[in-house]
Design a protein around this motif. Structure first.
Motif: not given
Length: 290
Positions: A255-274
């Protein structure tokens, strides 16, 4: 990660929408979101949906309507994938929006950001762990029709089908088990040697339901959770750790990155572990595993 800049004025506010703040996963993600916001110089206005979809939707509308006011929010982090895409898109036209826990693909092209854990990989590692311990006939225990439950159920079914025969994969619902605990005994009699709960809280509830019916889980059958919360650790529950602290922080950062001017969408996937723990012993002798 987000580079820290000058600290904004103290009345800059971000909204956070959480489906159930008392839920262990949401509580830990929210704590991280709050700490990150404070580090970046923002205050949070938290709206708790208390597991009520209507209340969740109304909360989002209230945050949206506050824009432009002296103490209005400048962006919204939604710690839930229960909100309809159309509602999120409407808010994203006016404010930066980041959604935690979404599949991402369903929100592509809507002008907002998402961050989630790789639930499919996590479930695959969990089912393979059970298989290595001799568990082939397993029962997925669902909770409501939450999108994450659906994704985990599909992943469980897919991996189970690859490992076993037709009929080895079962599905039940924790509310149905609470209404009729004898269903647990029937699953055990049918050869189920492991219950795969959709999250740690559901696993804890399953164990309590079984205990009330005189069935000792996880002694009689393995039990697993998902999320890797403190609750699971206290119960010595095998689980899949979602990086909920990082996810909560990243939702605010996006959200803050958008406020600071970023325009492109980000869809991030973070790893899990057992997280293998004591709730998954080897399959109980005498149960058919092949």
């Amino acid at each position: 990660g987000l580079r820290l800049g000058p600290v904004p004025l103290p009345w800059l506010v971000l909204g956070v929408l959480v489906p159930e703040a008392a839920n262990p996963f949401h509580d830990e993600a929210l704590r991280s979101a709050r700490a990150t916001a404070e580090t970046l110089g923002f205050a949070l206005r938290v709206v708790d949906g208390f597991r009520d979809p209507a209340r969740l939707a109304d909360g989002l509308e209230a945050l949206h309507a506050s824009r432009g006011a002296v103490d209005g929010v400048l962006g919204v982090a939604v710690l839930s994938s229960r909100v309809a895409p159309a509602r999120l898109a409407a808010v994203a036209r006016d404010l930066p929006v980041a959604v935690l826990g979404s599949s991402g693909s369903g929100l592509a092209g809507l002008g907002l950001d998402t961050v989630r854990a790789d639930e499919e990989s996590g479930m695959r590692h969990l089912v393979l762990h059970l298989a290595a311990l001799g568990h082939r006939r397993t029962c997925f225990v669902a909770e409501s029709d939450h999108p994450s439950t659906t994704r985990r159920a599909v992943a469980h079914a897919t991996v189970s089908a690859q490992l076993g025969r037709p009929g080895d994969h079962r599905v039940d619902d924790v509310d149905a088990l609470a209404a009729d605990p004898a269903r647990i005994a029937r699953h055990l009699g049918d050869g189920v040697t492991a219950f795969v709960a959709t999250n740690d809280a559901t696993a804890a509830r399953l164990v309590a339901i079984a205990d009330g019916a005189g069935l000792a889980l996880p002694r009689m059958a393995a039990v697993t959770g998902f999320d890797g919360t403190g609750l699971g650790e206290r119960l010595d529950l095998t689980s899949v750790d979602q990086p909920r602290v990082r996810m909560g922080a990243r939702a605010v950062e996006l959200v803050v990155e958008r406020l600071r001017g970023r325009r492109g969408d980000r869809h991030e996937v973070l790893p899990t572990h057992l997280l293998p723990r004591g709730s998954t012993a080897r399959a109980v002798a005498g149960h058919p595993l092949d």
